[in-house]
Design an enzyme around this catalytic site. Structure first.
Site, short mmCIF file in Angstrom:
data_model
loop_
_atom_site.label_atom_id
_atom_site.label_comp_id
_atom_site.label_asym_id
_atom_site.label_seq_id
_atom_site.Cartn_x
_atom_site.Cartn_y
_atom_site.Cartn_z
N TYR A 141 0.84 -1.20 0.00
CA TYR A 141 0.00 0.00 0.00
C TYR A 141 0.88 1.25 0.00
O TYR A 141 1.89 1.28 0.69
CB TYR A 141 -0.86 0.01 1.27
CG TYR A 141 -1.87 1.12 1.26
CD1 TYR A 141 -3.13 0.90 0.73
CD2 TYR A 141 -1.56 2.39 1.73
CE1 TYR A 141 -4.06 1.92 0.67
CE2 TYR A 141 -2.49 3.40 1.68
CZ TYR A 141 -3.73 3.17 1.16
OH TYR A 141 -4.65 4.18 1.10
N TRP A 188 1.20 5.73 -1.38
CA TRP A 188 0.99 6.80 -2.35
C TRP A 188 2.16 6.98 -3.30
O TRP A 188 2.03 7.63 -4.33
CB TRP A 188 0.70 8.12 -1.61
CG TRP A 188 -0.76 8.33 -1.38
CD1 TRP A 188 -1.62 7.48 -0.74
CD2 TRP A 188 -1.53 9.46 -1.80
NE1 TRP A 188 -2.88 8.02 -0.74
CE2 TRP A 188 -2.86 9.24 -1.37
CE3 TRP A 188 -1.24 10.64 -2.48
CZ2 TRP A 188 -3.88 10.15 -1.62
CZ3 TRP A 188 -2.26 11.55 -2.71
CH2 TRP A 188 -3.57 11.30 -2.28
N1 LIG Z 1 -3.22 7.43 12.44
C1 LIG Z 1 -3.55 7.54 11.16
N2 LIG Z 1 -2.89 6.81 10.24
C2 LIG Z 1 -3.20 6.94 8.94
C3 LIG Z 1 -4.23 7.82 8.52
C4 LIG Z 1 -4.93 8.56 9.51
O1 LIG Z 1 -5.86 9.33 9.22
N3 LIG Z 1 -4.56 8.40 10.82
N4 LIG Z 1 -4.50 7.95 7.19
C5 LIG Z 1 -4.25 6.79 6.34
C6 LIG Z 1 -4.33 7.14 4.92
S1 LIG Z 1 -5.81 7.83 4.43
C7 LIG Z 1 -3.35 6.88 4.02
S2 LIG Z 1 -3.67 7.15 2.37
C8 LIG Z 1 -2.07 6.28 4.42
C9 LIG Z 1 -0.85 6.82 3.65
O2 LIG Z 1 0.25 6.00 3.85
P1 LIG Z 1 1.41 5.84 2.75
O3 LIG Z 1 0.85 6.02 1.39
O4 LIG Z 1 2.13 4.58 3.05
O5 LIG Z 1 2.33 7.09 3.14
P2 LIG Z 1 3.44 7.88 2.33
O6 LIG Z 1 4.16 8.70 3.34
O7 LIG Z 1 2.85 8.60 1.18
O8 LIG Z 1 4.43 6.71 1.83
C10 LIG Z 1 5.06 6.73 0.60
C11 LIG Z 1 6.46 6.13 0.70
O9 LIG Z 1 6.94 5.90 -0.62
C12 LIG Z 1 8.23 6.48 -0.78
N5 LIG Z 1 8.35 6.87 -2.20
C13 LIG Z 1 7.97 8.01 -2.79
N6 LIG Z 1 8.23 7.96 -4.11
C14 LIG Z 1 8.78 6.76 -4.37
C15 LIG Z 1 9.27 6.11 -5.55
O10 LIG Z 1 9.22 6.63 -6.65
N7 LIG Z 1 9.77 4.84 -5.42
C16 LIG Z 1 9.82 4.20 -4.21
N8 LIG Z 1 10.31 2.97 -4.17
N9 LIG Z 1 9.38 4.80 -3.08
C17 LIG Z 1 8.87 6.05 -3.16
C18 LIG Z 1 8.26 7.63 0.20
O11 LIG Z 1 9.60 7.97 0.52
C19 LIG Z 1 7.45 7.06 1.38
O12 LIG Z 1 8.27 6.33 2.25
O13 LIG Z 1 -1.85 6.49 5.83
C20 LIG Z 1 -2.93 6.04 6.63
N10 LIG Z 1 -2.52 6.21 8.02
N1 LIG Z 2 -1.90 18.37 3.03
C1 LIG Z 2 -2.32 17.09 2.94
N2 LIG Z 2 -3.53 16.82 2.41
C2 LIG Z 2 -3.97 15.54 2.35
C3 LIG Z 2 -3.19 14.46 2.81
C4 LIG Z 2 -1.92 14.77 3.38
O1 LIG Z 2 -1.17 13.88 3.84
N3 LIG Z 2 -1.53 16.09 3.43
N4 LIG Z 2 -3.65 13.17 2.70
C5 LIG Z 2 -4.71 12.90 1.72
C6 LIG Z 2 -5.37 11.62 1.93
S1 LIG Z 2 -4.50 10.20 1.56
C7 LIG Z 2 -6.65 11.50 2.34
S2 LIG Z 2 -7.36 9.95 2.47
C8 LIG Z 2 -7.47 12.67 2.68
C9 LIG Z 2 -8.20 12.44 4.00
O2 LIG Z 2 -9.19 13.38 4.18
P1 LIG Z 2 -10.01 13.36 5.57
O3 LIG Z 2 -10.13 11.97 6.04
O4 LIG Z 2 -11.25 14.14 5.41
O5 LIG Z 2 -9.01 14.23 6.46
P2 LIG Z 2 -8.45 14.20 7.94
O6 LIG Z 2 -7.52 15.36 7.97
O7 LIG Z 2 -7.91 12.86 8.29
O8 LIG Z 2 -9.70 14.45 8.87
C10 LIG Z 2 -10.51 15.60 8.77
C11 LIG Z 2 -11.11 15.95 10.10
O9 LIG Z 2 -12.08 15.01 10.50
C12 LIG Z 2 -12.34 15.25 11.87
N5 LIG Z 2 -12.89 14.04 12.49
C13 LIG Z 2 -12.20 12.95 12.89
N6 LIG Z 2 -13.05 12.04 13.45
C14 LIG Z 2 -14.29 12.59 13.39
C15 LIG Z 2 -15.60 12.14 13.80
O10 LIG Z 2 -15.79 11.05 14.33
N7 LIG Z 2 -16.63 12.97 13.51
C16 LIG Z 2 -16.48 14.18 12.91
N8 LIG Z 2 -17.56 14.88 12.66
N9 LIG Z 2 -15.27 14.63 12.55
C17 LIG Z 2 -14.19 13.85 12.77
C18 LIG Z 2 -11.00 15.64 12.46
O11 LIG Z 2 -11.17 16.74 13.34
C19 LIG Z 2 -10.15 15.94 11.25
O12 LIG Z 2 -9.44 17.16 11.36
O13 LIG Z 2 -6.65 13.82 2.82
C20 LIG Z 2 -5.77 13.99 1.72
N10 LIG Z 2 -5.20 15.32 1.82
MO LIG Z 3 -5.63 8.40 2.20
#
Ligand SMILES: Nc1nc2c(c(=O)[nH]1)N[C@H]1C(S)=C(S)[C@@H](COP(=O)(O)OP(=O)(O)OC[C@H]3O[C@@H](n4cnc5c(=O)[nH]c(N)nc54)[C@H](O)[C@@H]3O)O[C@H]1N2
Ligand SMILES: Nc1nc2c(c(=O)[nH]1)N[C@H]1C(S)=C(S)[C@@H](COP(=O)(O)OP(=O)(O)OC[C@H]3O[C@@H](n4cnc5c(=O)[nH]c(N)nc54)[C@H](O)[C@@H]3O)O[C@H]1N2
Ligand SMILES: [Mo]
Length: 778
Positions: free
Chosen positions: A112, A114
């Site tokens: 998994y 990005w």
């Molecule tokens: N507590 C908590 N945890 C969460 C979330 C949350 O809301 N709360 N959100 C979740 C969500 S929505 C998501 S999407 C995930 C994201 O989790 P990930 O997608 O695993 O996070 P990234 O930091 O984007 O990891 C990308 C990695 O790929 C490497 N990389 C970048 N470019 C390249 C490349 O070209 N080649 C190779 N080989 N590597 C590369 C980067 O250095 C980095 O280590 O995290 C989840 N984790």
């Molecule tokens: N700059 C930046 N932007 C990103 C990302 C990033 O790493 N950096 N990650 C991207 C990715 S992979 C994803 S999936 C999206 C995620 O997009 P979201 O999941 O919408 O974003 P979050 O920032 O995780 O959460 C938004 C807010 O939800 C509120 N929240 C949490 N739990 C609850 C609840 O039970 N009820 C209510 N009403 N509110 C709650 C929290 O206060 C939090 O600030 O964002 C994307 N955008």
């Molecule tokens: Mo995500």
């Protein structure tokens, strides 16, 4: 001397870099037409030559000597530098050994992550193509972003395309009068898009919504989540009680006869069975506004008034993806649809429901249907056993056991080799102490990484990967109208290689190099992929130029549609001609299919189910604070964490932990204090930031601090940097979705003096010289 600016692109935008005669990047500028470039648009050029880049292949010293017998040392061991030839030979041997001894079902390639933008060099894709051709691999199911929604919505409206389930902005601006936003829609999140953003337009649309006088209600534990702080009215809610509030609103609509019987009859099935529950006929508990008030801590009159206002105007209900990243996360998604169905505005311009408005930049943007994209074929994967993405630790720790999943049972495979590229398992996985134990189970872990980031530190074999600035590619994201040329700006760092080329060479060694590359090199693939997309675009009536002309100009733009279609508009106009792909062809408020599963954690209609942890549970006696981990404003997940902007956001090097004055005061905490955040799953260090926008009892930390335990590789050790996933749970949303519950976490916080020094941005120990490692290996 400076060269001419070179265009490249990332998930967070298109930008140009200028290099000097030595190939060093001396200037970075965002795309001129971009109205709101991401604050971190220049993060990659800044760290493309950072000290943390991996210069050559490395192998864990214990692995060189004792192979899998040393797997308990993974993460704490030293690394030895090896040549490319030695490293690739090892990977080849391990793939062969593991598949011969244990079969292809013992390789986990779900990987998994990005990764980076670009349609060719997307590392998880080139990995999957490789492992598929090698005979197969166990893949992942679902995603961390909107996993629960992805699983429930096919039962409700017959569609899993969650990022497309939103009302287009032009129709919101023109028709919506009231925007009720569960979880808000903070504009910081729309800085990025999976696969890349070209024009950051969300803030413009929010400004237009403001100018149109749309009223916004932000329902969230944090006022800071408002999409538009200038116009938003904040309704603070206890985390994870959104379903109770929605039920309270629905109850008011039902008892005050403010709902559309006609819509429910014509477009939906199962309302009456849901209504029996709503009114308390099935369980003796009417889900009244007063009932909801006790759970949500929102005044009952406010709930009733909101319901009346929603019924009296064109209202759009939006639910953020974060709300479903929680225990029973399927419920708020399903209940959003049911509430909107009762209001009878689904499919009308500006009415109904939307998911993830503002979560990423492409959501709700006017976009022509089905734009083709240049695509690298993934090929087939002969292995059919998959694992839900939120349950990887379960798979590694309990192989051979069965897991309920979406109406079937999955037999968890015995994984012996993990191949991970383009993701950070120590960012996306929850309950990291348990995950660390799980990570020790396989015999071999192979990782490609550009930096000494956590995935590399926790591998056995580390192959240095290039970044987007070091290769040619094409950006074309699912939610954008552009093809963008990404030109190589600088040569690869040290001996780093493109993921694609690493797999090409491995494929050669394993005997399928010809079919892996199909005789093409990087530019050959780009031409092939582009021309394939161009042909499909021509069939749809577009005229992108031939590749050479595109590569010369650097961009092709599909025109935006002149008129937008309402989300579910065709279904609304003619529900017979545009039947939904549900068994009834209608919106399913009660699902017979889900009823047959007999899941108590996902009943056949939306229901209030107590989350495993929330502020109303007994657990608060020990852990009284609800920890929300939201997306960082200064980086993308863990990417760019070593960049200046991300480092500047930290306090004494630790990730800021935001809390209300009340919670800080009752613990004697002041701004900048270092604290230990803990529960029975783990503990991490963070630094206190006191804010006026959080409800008391709720604390917040951004995700993405590079995992940095005091004793590397040791489960249970104090994490020093502020990675919230050492305290989060990995239980799965329900037996239906088995998705991430990252938001479902209660903790306590206490001051910690003299926390251990940070090592997040240090190299792992490289103690052995290559020859010594060789000598020891024999
Ligand atoms: N507590 C908590 N945890 C969460 C979330 C949350 O809301 N709360 N959100 C979740 C969500 S929505 C998501 S999407 C995930 C994201 O989790 P990930 O997608 O695993 O996070 P990234 O930091 O984007 O990891 C990308 C990695 O790929 C490497 N990389 C970048 N470019 C390249 C490349 O070209 N080649 C190779 N080989 N590597 C590369 C980067 O250095 C980095 O280590 O995290 C989840 N984790
Ligand atoms: N700059 C930046 N932007 C990103 C990302 C990033 O790493 N950096 N990650 C991207 C990715 S992979 C994803 S999936 C999206 C995620 O997009 P979201 O999941 O919408 O974003 P979050 O920032 O995780 O959460 C938004 C807010 O939800 C509120 N929240 C949490 N739990 C609850 C609840 O039970 N009820 C209510 N009403 N509110 C709650 C929290 O206060 C939090 O600030 O964002 C994307 N955008
Ligand atoms: Mo995500």
């Amino acid at each position: 001397m400076k060269t001419k600016p070179i265009q490249t692109a990332s998930h967070w935008g298109v930008y140009h870099v200028t290099t000097d005669d030595n190939g060093r990047i001396v200037q970075t500028s965002p795309l001129q037409q971009d109205p709101h470039p991401a604050t971190f648009y220049d993060g990659l050029p800044e760290i493309v030559r950072s000290d943390l880049r991996i210069d050559r292949p490395y192998v864990r010293a214990g692995f060189l000597r004792h192979r899998e017998k040393s797997r308990h040392l993974r993460g704490s061991d030293q690394f030895a530098a090896v040549t490319w030839d030695e490293a690739l030979r090892l990977v080849e041997q391990e793939l062969n050994r593991v598949t011969t001894t244990f079969g292809k079902e013992s390789i986990y390639g779900g990987s998994y992550g990005w990764a980076s933008a670009g349609r060719l060099h997307h590392s998880p894709s080139v990995l999957k193509r490789f492992l598929g051709m090698n005979g197969g691999y166990v893949d992942k199911l679902g995603n961390h972003s909107f996993g629960a929604a992805l699983h429930i919505m096919p039962y409700v409206i017959g569609r899993a395309d969650i990022p497309h389930q939103a009302m287009p902005w032009p129709l919101i601006v023109e028709h919506t009068r009231l925007l009720v936003m569960f979880g808000g829609g903070h504009p910081k999140n729309s800085q990025i898009d999976s696969g890349g953003t070209v024009l950051h337009e969300t803030r413009n649309w929010i400004a237009k919504a403001r100018a149109a006088g749309i009223e916004i209600i932000t329902i969230s534990p944090s006022r800071d989540d408002a999409a538009d702080p200038l116009r938003s009215h904040w309704m603070p809610i206890r985390p994870h009680t959104d379903v109770a509030l929605m039920l309270g609103l629905a109850h008011t609509l039902a008892t005050e006869r403010l709902y559309s019987r006609e819509f429910l009859d014509r477009y939906c099935t199962g309302y009456s069975r849901f209504e029996s529950y709503l009114l308390g006929h099935t369980d003796g508990q009417p889900k009244s506004a007063a009932w909801a008030a006790a759970i949500t801590q929102i005044d009952a009159d406010d709930i009733r008034n909101l319901a009346r206002r929603m019924a009296g105007t064109r209202a759009l209900i939006t639910t953020s993806w974060s709300v479903q990243r929680a225990d029973h996360g399927e419920q708020p998604i399903w209940m959003t649809v049911v509430l909107a169905a009762m209001l009878g505005q689904i499919g009308l311009p500006g009415g109904g429901f939307s998911f993830g408005l503002g979560a990423i930049s492409g959501i709700a943007m006017p976009l022509p249907d089905n734009l083709p994209r240049p695509t690298l074929p993934l090929g087939t994967n002969p292995v059919k056993n998959h694992v839900p993405v939120g349950r990887v630790a379960e798979m590694l720790l309990n192989p051979g056991t069965e897991l309920d999943y979406n109406g079937r049972r999955i037999c968890l495979p015995h994984i012996k080799l993990i191949y991970s590229v383009g993701g950070n398992p120590f960012h996306h996985n929850t309950n990291l102490n348990r995950f660390l134990r799980a990570w020790r189970q396989p015999e071999t872990v192979v990782v490609h990484e550009p930096w000494w980031a956590p995935p590399a530190k926790y591998a056995d074999i580390v192959l240095p990967a290039t970044t987007t600035l070091e290769r040619n590619d094409i950006q074309a994201s699912e939610l954008s109208r552009f093809y963008i040329a990404m030109y190589q700006a600088v040569p690869p760092f040290a001996s780093s290689r493109n993921d694609l080329d690493i797999f090409a060479e491995l494929a050669d060694r394993l005997g399928f190099g010809g079919s892996y590359m199909e005789g093409r090199d990087e530019m050959g693939w780009l031409v092939h992929m582009y021309e394939g997309a161009r042909k499909r675009a021509q069939e749809l009536g577009y005229s992108p130029p031939p590749f050479d002309a595109f590569w010369e100009t650097g961009r092709y733009e599909f025109s935006a549609p002149l008129e937008c279609e309402s989300f579910l508009g065709a279904f609304r106009r003619d529900p017979d001609a545009s039947r939904l792909s549900t068994p009834s062809g209608k919106i399913e408020i009660f699902s017979e299919t889900i009823a047959r599963f007999k899941y108590d954690d996902c009943p056949p209609h939306p229901s209030w189910l107590e989350p495993a942890e929330w502020l109303g549970s007994d657990r608060v006696a020990k852990f009284p604070l609800h920890l929300l981990s939201n997306q960082p404003s200064v980086r993308l997940h863990s990417q760019l964490d070593p960049s200046r902007l991300s480092r500047a956001s930290k306090i004494s090097g630790r990730e800021p932990l935001r809390m209300s004055p009340v919670d800080a005061e009752s613990r004697g905490l002041r701004l900048g204090d270092t604290v230990r955040v803990f529960n029975d799953r783990g503990s991490f260090v963070a630094a206190v930031q006191i804010v006026d926008y959080l409800t008391s009892g709720v604390i917040q930390i951004a995700t993405g601090a590079w995992f940095d335990p005091a004793e590397p590789g040791t489960p249970g050790s104090l994490e020093k940097h502020g990675n919230p996933n050492v305290v989060t749970d990995d239980k799965g949303t329900s037996r239906l979705g088995q998705s991430s519950v990252a938001q479902t976490t209660l903790v306590e916080v206490e001051r910690i003096t003299a926390p251990p020094d940070l090592t997040a941005f240090d190299w792992p120990p490289i103690a052995l010289k290559h020859d010594e490692a060789q000598a020891n290996a024999t």
